[in-house]
Design a protein around this motif. Structure first.
Motif, PDB file in Angstrom:
ATOM      1  N   GLN A 655      -8.960   5.981   7.250  1.00  0.00           N
ATOM      2  CA  GLN A 655      -8.667   4.564   7.481  1.00  0.00           C
ATOM      3  C   GLN A 655      -8.094   3.996   6.193  1.00  0.00           C
ATOM      4  O   GLN A 655      -8.698   4.118   5.130  1.00  0.00           O
ATOM      5  CB  GLN A 655      -9.944   3.809   7.857  1.00  0.00           C
ATOM      6  N   LEU A 656      -6.907   3.389   6.289  1.00  0.00           N
ATOM      7  CA  LEU A 656      -6.263   2.829   5.110  1.00  0.00           C
ATOM      8  C   LEU A 656      -6.024   1.340   5.302  1.00  0.00           C
ATOM      9  O   LEU A 656      -5.680   0.887   6.397  1.00  0.00           O
ATOM     10  CB  LEU A 656      -4.916   3.512   4.847  1.00  0.00           C
ATOM     11  N   LYS A 657      -6.165   0.578   4.238  1.00  0.00           N
ATOM     12  CA  LYS A 657      -5.761  -0.816   4.237  1.00  0.00           C
ATOM     13  C   LYS A 657      -4.430  -0.900   3.508  1.00  0.00           C
ATOM     14  O   LYS A 657      -4.307  -0.499   2.350  1.00  0.00           O
ATOM     15  CB  LYS A 657      -6.797  -1.687   3.524  1.00  0.00           C
ATOM     16  N   SER A 658      -3.410  -1.428   4.212  1.00  0.00           N
ATOM     17  CA  SER A 658      -2.069  -1.454   3.642  1.00  0.00           C
ATOM     18  C   SER A 658      -1.473  -2.839   3.810  1.00  0.00           C
ATOM     19  O   SER A 658      -1.605  -3.465   4.863  1.00  0.00           O
ATOM     20  CB  SER A 658      -1.192  -0.402   4.330  1.00  0.00           C
ATOM     21  N   GLU A 659      -0.814  -3.313   2.768  1.00  0.00           N
ATOM     22  CA  GLU A 659      -0.204  -4.648   2.783  1.00  0.00           C
ATOM     23  C   GLU A 659       1.162  -4.598   2.119  1.00  0.00           C
ATOM     24  O   GLU A 659       1.408  -5.246   1.112  1.00  0.00           O
ATOM     25  CB  GLU A 659      -1.099  -5.657   2.069  1.00  0.00           C
ATOM     26  N   GLY A 660       2.066  -3.764   2.660  1.00  0.00           N
ATOM     27  CA  GLY A 660       3.421  -3.738   2.140  1.00  0.00           C
ATOM     28  C   GLY A 660       3.700  -2.541   1.252  1.00  0.00           C
ATOM     29  O   GLY A 660       2.864  -1.632   1.086  1.00  0.00           O
ATOM     30  N   GLY A 664       0.513   2.066   0.854  1.00  0.00           N
ATOM     31  CA  GLY A 664       0.226   3.057   1.893  1.00  0.00           C
ATOM     32  C   GLY A 664       0.104   4.452   1.324  1.00  0.00           C
ATOM     33  O   GLY A 664      -0.501   4.662   0.275  1.00  0.00           O
ATOM     34  N   ILE A 665       0.757   5.410   2.030  1.00  0.00           N
ATOM     35  CA  ILE A 665       0.757   6.809   1.584  1.00  0.00           C
ATOM     36  C   ILE A 665       2.093   7.067   0.907  1.00  0.00           C
ATOM     37  O   ILE A 665       3.158   6.917   1.524  1.00  0.00           O
ATOM     38  CB  ILE A 665       0.550   7.762   2.775  1.00  0.00           C
ATOM     39  N   ILE A 666       2.050   7.444  -0.343  1.00  0.00           N
ATOM     40  CA  ILE A 666       3.253   7.652  -1.148  1.00  0.00           C
ATOM     41  C   ILE A 666       3.356   9.134  -1.496  1.00  0.00           C
ATOM     42  O   ILE A 666       2.365   9.769  -1.860  1.00  0.00           O
ATOM     43  CB  ILE A 666       3.197   6.808  -2.433  1.00  0.00           C
ATOM     44  N   PHE A 667       4.606   9.673  -1.392  1.00  0.00           N
ATOM     45  CA  PHE A 667       4.833  11.085  -1.672  1.00  0.00           C
ATOM     46  C   PHE A 667       5.641  11.242  -2.959  1.00  0.00           C
ATOM     47  O   PHE A 667       6.639  10.524  -3.172  1.00  0.00           O
ATOM     48  CB  PHE A 667       5.581  11.746  -0.501  1.00  0.00           C
ATOM     49  N   GLU A 674       7.437   6.942   1.684  1.00  0.00           N
ATOM     50  CA  GLU A 674       6.171   6.221   1.792  1.00  0.00           C
ATOM     51  C   GLU A 674       5.970   5.772   3.232  1.00  0.00           C
ATOM     52  O   GLU A 674       6.935   5.502   3.955  1.00  0.00           O
ATOM     53  CB  GLU A 674       6.197   5.018   0.851  1.00  0.00           C
ATOM     54  N   ILE A 675       4.704   5.700   3.656  1.00  0.00           N
ATOM     55  CA  ILE A 675       4.349   5.110   4.946  1.00  0.00           C
ATOM     56  C   ILE A 675       3.383   3.976   4.662  1.00  0.00           C
ATOM     57  O   ILE A 675       2.360   4.168   3.997  1.00  0.00           O
ATOM     58  CB  ILE A 675       3.691   6.140   5.875  1.00  0.00           C
ATOM     59  N   TYR A 676       3.705   2.780   5.153  1.00  0.00           N
ATOM     60  CA  TYR A 676       2.829   1.645   4.904  1.00  0.00           C
ATOM     61  C   TYR A 676       2.938   0.669   6.061  1.00  0.00           C
ATOM     62  O   TYR A 676       3.796   0.802   6.941  1.00  0.00           O
ATOM     63  CB  TYR A 676       3.175   0.958   3.586  1.00  0.00           C
ATOM     64  N   THR A 677       2.073  -0.325   6.065  1.00  0.00           N
ATOM     65  CA  THR A 677       2.147  -1.382   7.069  1.00  0.00           C
ATOM     66  C   THR A 677       2.290  -2.722   6.364  1.00  0.00           C
ATOM     67  O   THR A 677       2.029  -2.843   5.164  1.00  0.00           O
ATOM     68  CB  THR A 677       0.896  -1.406   7.959  1.00  0.00           C
ATOM     69  N   GLY A 678       2.699  -3.749   7.144  1.00  0.00           N
ATOM     70  CA  GLY A 678       2.877  -5.076   6.583  1.00  0.00           C
ATOM     71  C   GLY A 678       3.920  -5.832   7.380  1.00  0.00           C
ATOM     72  O   GLY A 678       4.264  -5.470   8.510  1.00  0.00           O
ATOM     73  N   THR A 679       4.480  -6.900   6.805  1.00  0.00           N
ATOM     74  CA  THR A 679       5.536  -7.644   7.490  1.00  0.00           C
ATOM     75  C   THR A 679       6.824  -6.827   7.509  1.00  0.00           C
ATOM     76  O   THR A 679       7.014  -5.915   6.693  1.00  0.00           O
ATOM     77  CB  THR A 679       5.776  -8.978   6.777  1.00  0.00           C
ATOM     78  N   TRP A 689       3.998  -4.624  10.952  1.00  0.00           N
ATOM     79  CA  TRP A 689       4.875  -3.508  11.286  1.00  0.00           C
ATOM     80  C   TRP A 689       4.432  -2.284  10.496  1.00  0.00           C
ATOM     81  O   TRP A 689       3.903  -2.383   9.412  1.00  0.00           O
ATOM     82  CB  TRP A 689       6.334  -3.824  10.904  1.00  0.00           C
ATOM     83  N   GLN A 690       4.680  -1.098  11.087  1.00  0.00           N
ATOM     84  CA  GLN A 690       4.524   0.145  10.325  1.00  0.00           C
ATOM     85  C   GLN A 690       5.894   0.554   9.851  1.00  0.00           C
ATOM     86  O   GLN A 690       6.834   0.629  10.642  1.00  0.00           O
ATOM     87  CB  GLN A 690       3.901   1.249  11.172  1.00  0.00           C
ATOM     88  N   THR A 691       6.001   0.812   8.583  1.00  0.00           N
ATOM     89  CA  THR A 691       7.291   1.143   7.983  1.00  0.00           C
ATOM     90  C   THR A 691       7.228   2.534   7.377  1.00  0.00           C
ATOM     91  O   THR A 691       6.258   2.883   6.702  1.00  0.00           O
ATOM     92  CB  THR A 691       7.655   0.128   6.883  1.00  0.00           C
ATOM     93  N   ILE A 692       8.303   3.298   7.641  1.00  0.00           N
ATOM     94  CA  ILE A 692       8.458   4.607   7.000  1.00  0.00           C
ATOM     95  C   ILE A 692       9.648   4.489   6.060  1.00  0.00           C
ATOM     96  O   ILE A 692      10.787   4.291   6.502  1.00  0.00           O
ATOM     97  CB  ILE A 692       8.696   5.730   8.025  1.00  0.00           C
ATOM     98  N   ARG A 693       9.360   4.558   4.778  1.00  0.00           N
ATOM     99  CA  ARG A 693      10.453   4.565   3.803  1.00  0.00           C
ATOM    100  C   ARG A 693      10.803   6.002   3.515  1.00  0.00           C
ATOM    101  O   ARG A 693       9.970   6.769   3.033  1.00  0.00           O
ATOM    102  CB  ARG A 693      10.014   3.847   2.521  1.00  0.00           C
ATOM    103  N   MET A 694      12.065   6.368   3.866  1.00  0.00           N
ATOM    104  CA  MET A 694      12.427   7.778   3.766  1.00  0.00           C
ATOM    105  C   MET A 694      12.518   8.224   2.314  1.00  0.00           C
ATOM    106  O   MET A 694      12.579   7.406   1.393  1.00  0.00           O
ATOM    107  CB  MET A 694      13.754   8.033   4.486  1.00  0.00           C
TER     108      MET A 694
END
Length: 767
Positions: A655-660, A664-667, A674-679, A689-694
Motif C-alpha cells: 500500500q503506497l500513499k502517493s501525491e504526484g 510513487g515508485i521510481i526506477f 515512475e508510477i504515481y497517483t495525483g491530479t 489519476w494514476q500516471t506512468i512516466r515512461m
C-alpha cells in the motif's frame, strides 16, 4: 588474587576456644571486657565471605600491611569522652590499608548529649574516614556526632549482630511470640552502678523468684560467679555484688542461686542455641537481647545510655524505658508497654542490611550469606563450579590513600545469585517455564521484586515518588517515566580508537546438533489474582496487600528490547561515523536470517498459533524527513528484493500513499520512469489519476517469454503495435492490406460513432 581481610577481634569469630581451661581474667580480656562483644564478632565473621584472619588490637602494622589487603573493624562504643584511641590511630595509619568500619557508636549519658572527643580518637576517626568508602555507624546520633567533626561519609547500618538470622519474616515471628503466652523467660544482667540500681534489682528479683536463668556479660566478677569460680573472688567482692542486687535475701542464698542460675557464654552459637526455647528475654544488656531476637525470641531492652538506646531505636527492637519498667508490676505489664511492629522491624532490617552489604561490596569484598539474603544480594554459599575472575576498582577515596591496593581482584565460582528473598527463584522455581517440561540449568541469577514500598530517586540520587502515567503527555514524556534497572552496566570511554562494550554475550555450539543463543530477552505480562489463584508461583512473590483488577481490565505495556542511540555528535550519515541502533554481522559460512520474527507455535496449524504481531516492522516518526530512507540495500546483486510468494494479502501486497511526481515508485533514480497517483496536471483539481512516466527512451510491453515486443511507445509519442487492435469488440487487424492511414481512419470513424451514440438522448418512455 583473592582479597584477604584482617578482622580486628580478640575473640576471633565469636567463639573462644579452650575457654574451660582459662582463668576468668584472661578469658574476660579476650572477650573485650564484655561477652556481648562475641555477638557482633560472630556477625562480622558471617558477613564477610572472603578469606580472612582475626588479629588482636595490638597488631603489628608492618606485618598486617604485608599479609592483608584490607582492615575490617567491627566497632562498638569507641567514640566517648574518656576513650583516647591515639595508639589505635598510629597502628591504622602505619598499615596504609583501606578499612571497613561497621557498628561504630558514640557513648554518652543520653541521646543528644555533647562531649569532648579526645585528640587521639579524633585523629583515628579522620584516618578511618579517609580510608573507608563509608563508615557504618549504629544510628543517627553517632552520625550527627561525626558530622560535627566534618566527617560525612557515614551510613547508618546498625550492628553486625542484627543480621545473624537470615529470615526475612523474623519480625513477624517476634511479634507473635511477644504478644503470645509467656512461660519461660531469660533475664540479662546489666550494669552494676548506682544509676541502674532500681532496674537491676528488679530484674534480679524476677529471675530469683521465677528460678530463671540470669545471663551475665560484665564485669569480670559477675563472669566468675556465673562460671562457679568463687575461688577467683574474695568474700568482700561477692558480698558487694550481693548487696547491690539482692540485699533482701541471705548471702548464702544468693551464692546458691548464682551457682545454679547464673549463665555466661564464650561462644555466640552456643548462646544462640541456649536461647531458642525461651518465650522472652529482658534486661538492659544490648547484645544479650539482640542474640535473643536473632534466636527468634523477643528481647525487651531497657536502655541505660545513648549507646544502647541508639542501637535499639535504629533496629526497631522491642524497647521500654527505665521509668516505665520500674512502674510495671509483672512481665505482662512490661509486654503491654512495649511498642513493636514486626513489619516495620522487617523493613528496617532489610534496609540496614542492604546498606551494610553495600559498604562491604563497595570496599571490594564479598558480602556473606545472611547479609546477602536479607539485602537481596548474591549468596556466596551458592557459588560452585568453575572459577571466574571478577575485577573491581576500589573507590577513589580508598585508592588515593593506598594506591598499590587500588585494584582488587578476586576469584569465585561461576554460580552466583542476587535473589530477592521473596522471589520464587529463592526456592529454585523458574517462573518463566511454569507448567512446561523444559530441562533447565543456569549459573548466574538476578531475581528481584519491584514493590510499591520501594524507594526511588531522580538522576541526581535525590529521593522522589513514582509518577503516575496518567500525567504522561507528549510535552511531559521525558519527565513521566519510572525506570527500575536490575542490572546497569555502563562504560565511559575516554580512549580514542577503542570500543566500549558494557555487555558481551558469546555462546559457542561445539557438539554436533547443539545450539547457541547469544542473548535471550523476554517481556511478559501475567495476570494474578491472590483471591482466586493462590497456588500460582506468583503468589509467593506478591507483596502483602496486593490486589488485582478484573481480568477483563488487565493491560500492561511490553517491550522485548529497546535500543537507544543517544547521538551527541555529528549526524550519522556519510562521511561521518555511523550510528547504528542494531547492527547484525554475519561471520564464517553463509547464515540464514539476519532478522527472524516468529510467534508461539508458528510451525503449527493456524488455529494453534499464538502471540502474532500486529506489525512486523513499525516506524514512528523516526526517519529524517530530508534525507531519511526507511529500508536501504547497498547490495551489488541479490536473487530477489521482496519475496511474498508464499503469502496471500487481502488488502494488497503493498500500500503506497502517493501525491504526484516523486511520491510513487521510481526506477533507476528517475531515469527508468515512475508510477504515481495525483491530479492529472499540476495546479488543477481534477480527480485522482494514476500516471506512468515512461523511461528516458520509452515504455514497452513484451510477450510472456520476453522475446517479442507487443507494444511500444517512444519518448516522442510514437506508438508501435505488433498485433491486432480491439475496440469494443471490433477487431482491427494489424496485417490487413489497408494502408496505415486507412486503418487509422477506420479506427477514428468507429470511435466517433461510439461517442455520438453515447451523447444521443434516450427516448421518452411515455412516448
Amino acid at each position: 588474587m583473592n582479597m584477604r581481610a584482617a578482622i580486628i577481634s580478640t575473640g576471633g569469630d565469636g567463639a573462644i576456644s579452650g575457654s574451660a581451661q582459662m582463668e576468668t581474667r584472661d578469658l574476660y580480656s579476650l572477650c573485650g571486657f564484655n561477652t556481648g562483644n562475641l555477638a557482633f564478632w560472630y556477625g562480622i565473621s558471617r558477613h564477610i565471605a572472603d578469606e580472612k584472619d582475626y588479629i588482636p588490637w595490638s597488631f603489628d602494622p608492618d606485618e598486617v600491611r604485608e599479609k592483608y589487603d584490607i582492615l575490617v573493624f567491627p566497632a562498638a562504643n569507641q567514640i566517648s569522652a574518656d576513650n583516647d584511641l591515639g595508639y589505635f590511630a598510629d597502628r591504622f595509619e602505619r598499615t596504609g590499608l583501606p578499612c571497613i568500619i561497621l557498628g561504630l557508636g558514640a557513648q554518652a549519658p543520653k541521646i543528644g548529649a555533647k562531649f569532648q572527643i579526645p585528640a587521639g580518637t579524633r585523629r583515628w576517626l579522620d584516618i578511618i574516614s579517609e580510608r573507608s568508602t563509608m563508615l557504618g555507624v549504629r544510628g543517627t546520633y553517632t552520625a550527627e556526632v561525626l558530622s560535627t567533626l566534618g566527617i560525612h561519609n557515614v551510613e547508618v547500618t546498625g550492628c553486625p549482630s542484627f543480621f545473624i538470622n537470615p529470615s526475612v519474616t523474623l519480625g513477624s515471628e517476634i511479634e507473635r511470640k511477644l504478644f503470645g503466652a509467656t512461660k519461660q523467660v531469660a533475664f540479662c544482667q546489666g550494669e552494676l552502678n548506682a544509676n541502674q540500681l532500681g532496674v537491676e534489682q528488679k530484674i534480679f528479683e524476677w529471675a530469683y523468684t521465677q528460678r530463671a536463668p540470669y545471663i551475665c556479660q560484665a564485669p569480670d566478677r559477675m563472669v566468675s560467679l556465673a562460671r562457679g569460680r568463687l575461688s577467683e573472688l574474695s568474700r568482700a567482692e561477692v558480698e558487694e555484688i550481693w548487696r547491690f542486687l539482692a540485699p533482701g535475701i541471705l548471702t548464702e542464698e544468693f551464692i546458691q542461686f548464682a551457682q545454679q542460675f547464673f549463665k555466661v557464654f564464650f561462644d555466640a552459637t552456643v548462646w544462640l542455641e541456649y536461647l531458642k526455647p525461651f518465650d522472652l528475654s529482658i534486661g538492659s544488656r544490648l547484645h544479650g537481647n539482640i542474640l535473643a531476637v536473632q534466636a527468634g525470641v523477643p528481647g525487651i531492652i531497657v536502655p541505660h545510655d545513648s549507646r544502647t538506646n541508639e542501637l535499639a531505636v535504629t533496629g526497631q527492637l522491642p524497647i521500654v524505658d527505665a521509668d516505665t519498667f520500674l512502674q510495671c508490676a509483672d512481665i505482662e505489664r512490661i509486654k503491654d508497654a512495649v511498642e513493636f511492629d514486626g513489619a516495620t522491624f522487617n523493613k528496617t532490617r532489610r534496609e540496614l542490611a542492604a546498606r551494610m552489604a553495600a559498604i562491604i561490596r563497595d570496599s571490594g569484598l564479598i558480602a556473606g550469606r545472611e547479609l546477602s539474603i536479607l539485602s537481596g544480594g548474591e549468596d556466596p554459599e551458592a557459588i560452585q563450579g568453575a572459577s571466574m575472575a571478577v575485577t573491581e576498582k576500589s573507590t577513589r577515596n580508598v585508592a588515593a590513600k593506598n594506591p598499590h591496593k587500588g585494584e582488587v581482584r578476586r576469584s569465585m565460582g561461576a554460580a552466583m545469585s542476587y535473589t530477592h528473598p521473596l522471589h520464587v527463584r529463592s526456592k529454585g522455581i523458574w517462573p518463566q517455564y511454569y507448567g512446561l517440561g523444559t530441562r533447565l540449568r543456569g549459573k548466574i541469577f538476578y531475581s528481584d521484586i519491584l514493590q510499591p514500598s520501594d524507594e526511588w530517586s531522580d538522576w541526581e540520587g535525590k529521593p522522589v515518588s513514582v509518577v503516575s502515567l496518567t500525567e504522561q503527555r507528549p510535552e511531559t514524556y521525558h519527565d513521566t517515566h519510572n525506570h527500575y534497572q536490575l542490572v546497569l552496566s555502563e562504560v565511559m570511554n575516554f580512549t580514542p580508537d577503542t570500543n566500549a562494550i558494557p555487555f558481551w554475550g558469546d555462546a559457542a555450539a561445539i557438539a554436533n546438533g547443539s545450539g547457541a543463543w547469544g542473548a535471550f530477552f523476554s517481556a511478559r505480562s501475567a495476570y494474578y489474582d491472590p483471591a482466586t489463584m493462590p497456588s500460582l508461583t506468583l503468589g509467593a512473590s506478591a507483596p502483602e496487600g496486593f490486589k488485582a483488577v478484573p481480568q477483563s481490565d488487565f493491560d500492561c505495556q511490553l517491550t522485548g528490547l529497546e535500543v537507544d542511540v543517544l547521538n551527541g555528535g555529528k549526524p550519522g550519515v556519510y562521511p561521518n561515523k555511523a550510528k547504528h541502533g542494531i547492527q547484525i554481522v554475519g561471520f564464517g559460512n553463509p547464515n540464514s536470517h539476519a532478522l527472524s520474527v516468529i510467534c508461539e507455535n508458528f510451525d503449527c496449524e493456524p488455529e494453534k498459533r499464538k502471540g502474532q504481531f500486529e506489525s512486523g516492522i513499525y516506524f514512528q516518526n523516526s526517519i529524517h524527513p530530508d534525507y531519511g530512507r526507511v529500508l536501504v540495500s547497498d547490495l551489488t546483486t541479490a536473487r530477489m528484493g521482496l519475496d511474498f510468494s508464499q503469502t496471500l494479502f487481502r488488502s494488497g501486497a503493498i500500500q503506497l500513499k502517493s501525491e504526484g511526481p516523486g511520491t510513487g515508485i521510481i526506477f533507476d533514480d528517475g531515469r527508468g520512469g515512475e508510477i504515481y497517483t495525483g491530479t492529472r496536471w499540476v495546479g488543477t483539481e481534477t480527480p485522482r489519476w494514476q500516471t506512468i512516466r515512461m523511461a528516458e527512451e520509452g515504455i514497452r510491453i513484451v510477450s510472456p517469454d520476453g522475446k517479442r515486443e507487443l507494444l511500444a511507445i517512444d519518448a516522442y509519442g510514437g506508438v508501435y503495435l505488433n498485433g491486432d487492435l480491439y475496440i469494443n469488440g471490433r477487431r482491427f487487424h494489424a496485417q490487413s492490406e489497408a494502408s496505415p492511414g486507412a486503418l487509422l481512419m477506420q479506427v477514428a470513424r468507429t470511435l466517433l460513432q461510439r461517442i455520438l451514440g453515447w451523447l444521443q438522448p434516450s427516448p421518452d418512455p411515455r412516448g
